[in-house]
Design an enzyme around this catalytic site. Structure first.
Site, PDB file in Angstrom:
ATOM      1  NE  ARG A 215      -3.841  -2.191   2.130  1.00 47.55           N
ATOM      2  CZ  ARG A 215      -4.721  -2.563   3.041  1.00 47.55           C
ATOM      3  NH1 ARG A 215      -4.654  -2.076   4.263  1.00 47.55           N
ATOM      4  NH2 ARG A 215      -5.656  -3.434   2.738  1.00 47.55           N
TER       5      ARG A 215
ATOM      6  CD  GLU B  19      -6.235   0.953  13.316  1.00 47.17           C
ATOM      7  OE1 GLU B  19      -7.376   0.466  13.168  1.00 47.17           O
ATOM      8  OE2 GLU B  19      -5.867   1.983  12.737  1.00 47.17           O
TER       9      GLU B  19
END
Lengths: 259, 667, 248
Positions: free
Chosen positions: B339, B456
């Site tokens: 990404r 996360e």
């Protein structure tokens, strides 16, 4: 048998009762229609009156008919009870509610349509069932020529045992039927235009009620299969929504114009 | 090296560490578990999985979420898939390969021990989810289907159409609800954690606000698990949910937990471009689209200009006039580069003047070739059509595309009003995920004993860049398969600790702090809305601490943020009152924390004089514009301690014993 | 674009609410419906008024938070989208739009347009799961499931629990929501061992929450942003009958 009451108290159990009784009433409509179609025969009401006697004297039919009354009443009042309950589930109504955007009109007005039908049934029973049972209904003597099949009839003023007597006069070759004449009650009743109008409106209500009700009952029973949905839908609309109510509605109109 | 940063990675061979750890970690017997209370903050994949699993083991769990139901946590929005080293496709996958890809994908800034454990448990996650009834995509034979994602050369991604996150979360949510129904978990929805209560240096509970009544509540726990997600909303515009925030993690940071690598931000390459100033959030188009979509811009500047003016349609540009820049620059991975690489390449092209929409910030993601030539032709062959027409190819191919990505295509059309079956999609990078987070050791414990961070919210597994379909894997790994073991290591010593009354002075004092801050926010009574400050913060962060950073920009950003903080506390207008449902007050508290975090992110980015993964410092790049890492000076985790007058940096050295550290190449 | 709004304002659960008129100028057709509300709220805050409380989170149609009843329809005039995915290009300049919260006894209003949908959670807690503790699972591919069956289960599992079905139904019935979960698990072999218990418990909880019963109008499915099919309700009915009538 606790499980039965638990089952029937559940929302799905409750609507199963609506579905099953509704489908039963649908089958009744077919029977009722077949019988009533005798009204359209050109025999001065002989077939119809004979049918009426059969329906009110046959012990099995009598037994079934009480069941039928019970089921009609149950279907009606259970339905009203469910409507009331369902209304309670939304105590504050919407200021704007666009039901037509997501559902068919008939499906949203089942309670009202059903109430119209219930009111109609009271009227209908008063018009004919009550008259037949409690009112003064004339007797008519039918004479059917066994050789030609020709039927002639005239009022009968004597007394007979029960609602009907039927014998064959060998000398004249006539089959003579003396019978309580419901046909004439019907024919007289539908001379009134307003009554015919009420009947037509009620049959329209019945039509919309069944357009939704018939297929809805199958969904309630758990029958929802792409293969058969169209068939069920078509029977619901075609047979119960169109053919049956129209045939029922034809009868009062027929008498209105016959007279 | 400060010894407080003991990562506690077990000794021994890499592939035996976790197995040995599991066999030797302290256990808590069932009777004791019943009297140990655990607080879980957040109900996403990590939170739901942890709360459910710990409750199944017998612990008493309290779970908190700010949403109206645990099922709404933002894990639900993950589209593409979840990785697992099952090797069902027989294409050479293995635990080691998943481990290797993740370390390399993270640009050699993650811990070997943690990542290997992640790869080891990945298989069990799929098993667990299938057992819960998660409807993964399947082949006709009834076996599970896979697809490939960026940064890998195997097919190891399991998926449920474009709604994998939703299905996984609903699986974890159902497990959580089961425990709620059994009374093992007490759920507090519409509750926001506003502080951690520490007693004698250990985390012992939280202060939470009932968002409907506004009442502050005290909750005790022998341990507190923060599963509160990432902080991408510091950029205002991101693919995060509107409510996603850093507050829980930030309060922990203020109470002694270190913040690690805060500058590592993932900018996702395939998002729907911004349409105007009213924009409240950005929408992701799943990375899985890069399996079949080819990314390009016009090769000629005049074409790009015409596209921006709207005088030219992309379909009118000839094949030879298109620049498939990812395929050109990275032939080995092509459109499936990681990404960070894809995002920077898009920025590079747009900055060079080849952007294709009115803002100049968009590139094309084009399905036409694969739709017609790949799928259309295969389908035509299946149908026995020898010379299919162009229209037939498109019709057949569109059917296959619809099957694979239908909901994404619909979503795109819904938002932009353009039909992606007819025209290529426009995409542009957007903030998507934050690799940084609370520093945790191998046990997932922060620097505050008894305070854990999962998913996360922690920093542990993705290094400087996360690979696609790895966030779901990590969240569930932490919740289902890591914390149930590692928490025993701490709680085994806590079995003698009786539940502490919430009348304890520490609870009262912390609650007072929270209350004072709420009053302070309400009493500013300034002139500007909370969103006004949030948008300004976002602009600073995006411009100076976004896809490319440099020393001057970061310095000015830090000064700007400090100024913004002063303005915020003197001019913000928070309407309503404390003791009611007050969404402005909720936002105000979160934005106040974002402002402080923004400063730390810039500080961290400024300190890291290298380019790695999501952190690209313009001063440190190769001649070809690729990121230039500095393994001699920066192979460490930056862990920031909060002090009264700023931050202190602690470094955890990263040791690569099983992987050869090398320049990351996808060429 | 200029838009006129009539929005339900209600201070809290106990207070009486009413529709209030608002005007929003400078509305761009590219704005989502919620972004239009952001603009309105920004305006209200500047004026010192209380902004409108409404639930929203992901703003991409998957979390199920947003819940506005717009011009008489849940999630507004478009099929297959949530409020956050509805864009102002679906309206015209000068339109008057009525915005209300979901209305159902089982969804009491928290404030303004926000309602309490925890009844849905309690229904799931009563049985909307497969009882498998973490770590108990066999290898995922040991249990082949036909693609069509898996796809059908997925279609049912796509429910986002937003409550539009309840909001749309004239009876405020939750049958579509409940049946989607019952169906998903009934379609999968993993769900079989508990199938009977599950449907009985979930229907029981649904009734206890005070939702109305289903009269098959189909409004729920027509308004469902995820297109959950009515066949799910039929399947739940079958499951319920078989659990009650054939179970032990």
């Amino acid at each position: 048998m606790n499980w039965i009451s638990t089952f029937l108290k559940s929302s799905i159990g409750k609507k199963l009762l609506m579905g099953l009784t509704g489908l039963f009433l649908c089958t009744f409509l077919i029977v009722h229609l077949t019988g009533n179609l005798q009204l359209l025969k050109h025999d001065g009401g002989l077939a119809f009156n004979t049918y009426a006697v059969f329906m009110t004297t046959n012990p099995l039919i009598k037994f079934v008919s009480y069941g039928l009354y019970a089921i009609i009443l149950f279907h009606a009042f259970w339905g009203l009870y469910l409507v009331a309950q369902n209304r309670k589930a939304r105590p504050v109504q919407y200021a704007a509610y666009d039901g037509k955007a997501n559902s068919k009109w008939s499906s949203r007005w089942m309670g009202v349509l059903g109430t119209i039908i219930l009111a109609f049934l009271v009227l209908h029973m008063w018009n004919f069932w009550a008259q037949y049972k409690f009112g003064t209904v004339p007797y008519t003597q039918y004479e059917r020529n066994l050789a030609t099949g020709e039927v002639s009839f005239s009022p009968f003023t004597g007394e007979i045992k029960g609602k009907m007597e039927k014998f064959v006069d060998n000398q004249s070759g006539l089959e003579i039927t003396i019978v309580k004449d419901l046909y004439i009650v019907v024919a007289d009743g539908f001379k009134a235009g307003w009554l015919v109008l009420i009947y037509i409106i009620s049959m329209a209500a019945l039509s919309f009620h069944l357009v939704h009700g018939f297929s809805s009952a199958f969904q309630t029973l758990g029958v929802n299969n792409k293969k058969y949905n169209a068939l069920i839908q078509n029977i619901g609309v075609g047979v119960f929504g169109i053919i049956i109510p129209i045939l029922f509605a034809i009868m009062p109109v027929y008498f209105l114009f016959l007279n | 090296m400060s010894n407080i940063l003991d990562s506690k990675i077990p000794e021994g061979n890499l592939n035996e560490k976790w197995t040995k750890y599991k066999s030797s970690v302290h256990l808590v017997n069932p009777a004791n578990k019943r009297s140990l209370e655990i607080i879980v903050v957040g109900s996403g994949l990590a939170g739901s999985a942890a709360a459910a699993s710990l409750a199944e083991m017998g612990y008493k769990v309290k779970c908190f979420c700010f949403q109206d139901s645990p099922r709404r946590a933002h894990s639900i929005a993950a589209q593409g898939g979840i990785n697992a080293a099952k090797n069902y496709q027989n294409d050479g996958d293995s635990t080691y390969r998943l481990f290797y890809d993740t370390i390399k994908g993270g640009d050699y800034r993650a811990r070997e021990g943690n990542v290997h454990r992640l790869a080891e448990v990945s298989s069990s996650i799929i098993d667990q989810c299938v057992a819960q009834g998660v409807p993964f995509a399947r082949e006709y034979g009834g076996l599970l289907s896979n697809r490939s994602f960026g940064g890998t050369q195997v097919q190891r991604t399991f998926y449920a159409a474009g709604q994998t996150g939703q299905q996984l979360l609903l699986g974890a949510y159902s497990a959580l609800e089961r425990q709620i129904g059994m009374g093992q978990v007490k759920m507090y929805s519409r509750h926001e954690m506003l502080d951690v209560v520490t007693i004698d240096g250990k985390a012992r509970g939280i202060i939470a606000r009932d968002l409907v009544t506004g009442k502050l509540e005290r909750h005790f726990g022998h341990a507190v698990l923060l599963c509160s997600g990432g902080y991408g909303n510091v950029f205002y515009l991101s693919t995060n949910a509107m409510g996603s925030n850093v507050t829980a993690a930030w309060k922990a940071h203020k109470r002694g937990a270190y913040m690690a690598n805060p500058c590592y931000t993932q900018i996702h390459p395939t998002c729907i471009p911004r349409s105007g100033d009213h924009q409240s959030k950005l929408t992701l188009m799943s990375e899985s689209l890069r399996n079949d979509g080819r990314i390009w811009v016009p090769a000629k500047k005049e074409d790009a200009e015409a596209l921006r003016k709207g005088t030219l349609r992309p379909t009118q540009i000839k094949e030879e006039d298109r620049d498939y820049y990812l395929e050109r620059r990275y032939p080995a991975f092509g459109n499936l580069v990681p990404r960070d690489v894809a995002s920077r390449a898009a920025k590079e092209r747009c900055d060079a003047g080849y952007g294709v929409n009115s803002t100049g910030e968009a590139v094309y993601l084009d399905f036409f070739f694969n739709m017609t030539e790949k799928y259309g032709r295969t389908e035509a062959t299946k149908k026995g059509i020898e010379n299919p027409s162009a229209a037939q190819l498109k019709e057949f191919g569109a059917g296959v595309i619809k099957e694979k990505y239908g909901n994404l295509f619909d979503m795109y059309k819904q938002i932009t009003g353009v039909d992606p079956y007819e025209e290529p999609m426009q995409i542009y990078p957007a903030v998507h995920y934050t690799m940084g987070g609370l520093w945790v050791d191998y046990n997932l414990m922060t620097t505050v004993p008894g305070l854990y961070a999962l998913g996360e919210a922690n920093f542990s597994d993705h290094g400087a860049n996360r690979l696609g379909a790895s966030a779901l894997m990590q969240g569930l790994a932490d919740g289902y398969f890591v914390i149930p073991y590692t928490i025993g290591d701490y709680l085994a010593d806590e079995i003698r600790t009786k539940a502490i009354s919430t009348d304890h002075p520490a609870f009262a004092a912390t609650e007072k702090d929270v209350e004072d801050r709420i009053q302070k926010l309400l009493n500013v009574k300034g002139t500007k809305s909370v969103d006004h400050f949030h948008k300004r913060l976002g602009k600073i962060m995006w411009n100076e601490c976004g896809m490319a950073r440099n020393i001057e920009g970061l310095k000015s950003a830090i000064a700007d943020i400090k100024q913004l903080k002063v303005e915020f506390w003197s001019d913000v207008r928070v309407t309503g009152e404390a003791n009611e449902f007050n969404q402005e007050l909720e936002k105000a508290g979160r934005v106040a924390d974002f402002i402080e975090l923004g400063e730390l992110m810039c500080t961290d980015a400024l300190e890291r004089n290298e380019s790695c993964g999501g952190h690209f410092r313009e001063e440190y790049q190769t001649d070809e514009g690729e990121a230039l890492r500095d393994d001699v000076n920066f192979a460490f985790v930056s862990a920031w301690e909060n002090l009264a007058d700023g931050w202190k940096l602690h470094k955890e050295e990263l040791k690569f014993e099983n992987i050869k550290i090398a320049a990351r190449s996808y060429k | 674009m200029k838009i006129n709004l009539k929005v339900w304002r209600q201070k809290n659960n106990k207070a009486k609410g009413e529709l209030k008129d608002y005007k929003v100028d400078h509305v761009s057709p590219d704005m989502s419906f919620l972004e239009m509300f952001d603009v309105l709220n920004e305006d209200l805050i500047t004026k010192g008024d209380d902004p409108i409380t409404f639930d929203h989170d992901c703003r991409e149609g998957i979390c199920g938070s947003c819940s506005m009843h717009i011009n008489g329809r849940p999630h507004g005039p478009l099929a297959g989208v949530t409020t956050c995915q509805l864009h102002m290009r679906s309206f015209s300049d000068g339109d008057t739009i009525v915005v209300e919260p979901w209305r159902a006894g089982a969804f009491p209003v928290n404030k303004d347009l926000s309602v309490d949908r925890s009844a849905f959670d309690r229904i799931i807690a009563s049985g909307g799961f497969i009882s498998v503790n973490t770590g108990n699972a066999q290898d995922a591919n040991n249990l082949p499931i036909g693609k069509e069956q898996a796809d059908e289960a997925f279609m049912s599992a796509a429910c986002i629990g937003c409550g539009a079905c309840v909001a749309a139904c004239k009876n405020a019935s939750a049958m579509l929501f409940v049946s989607a979960k019952v169906s998903q698990l009934a379609l999968l072999p993993q769900g079989q061992p508990e199938a009977k218990m599950r449907v009985m418990a979930m229907v029981n909880q649904m009734d206890a929450e005070g939702f109305g019963s289903c009269t098959n109008t189909g409004a729920c499915s027509a308004e469902c942003p995820k297109g959950i099919d009515l066949s799910n309700i039929a399947r739940m009915n079958r499951e319920f009958f078989s659990a009650n009538l054939l179970g032990k």
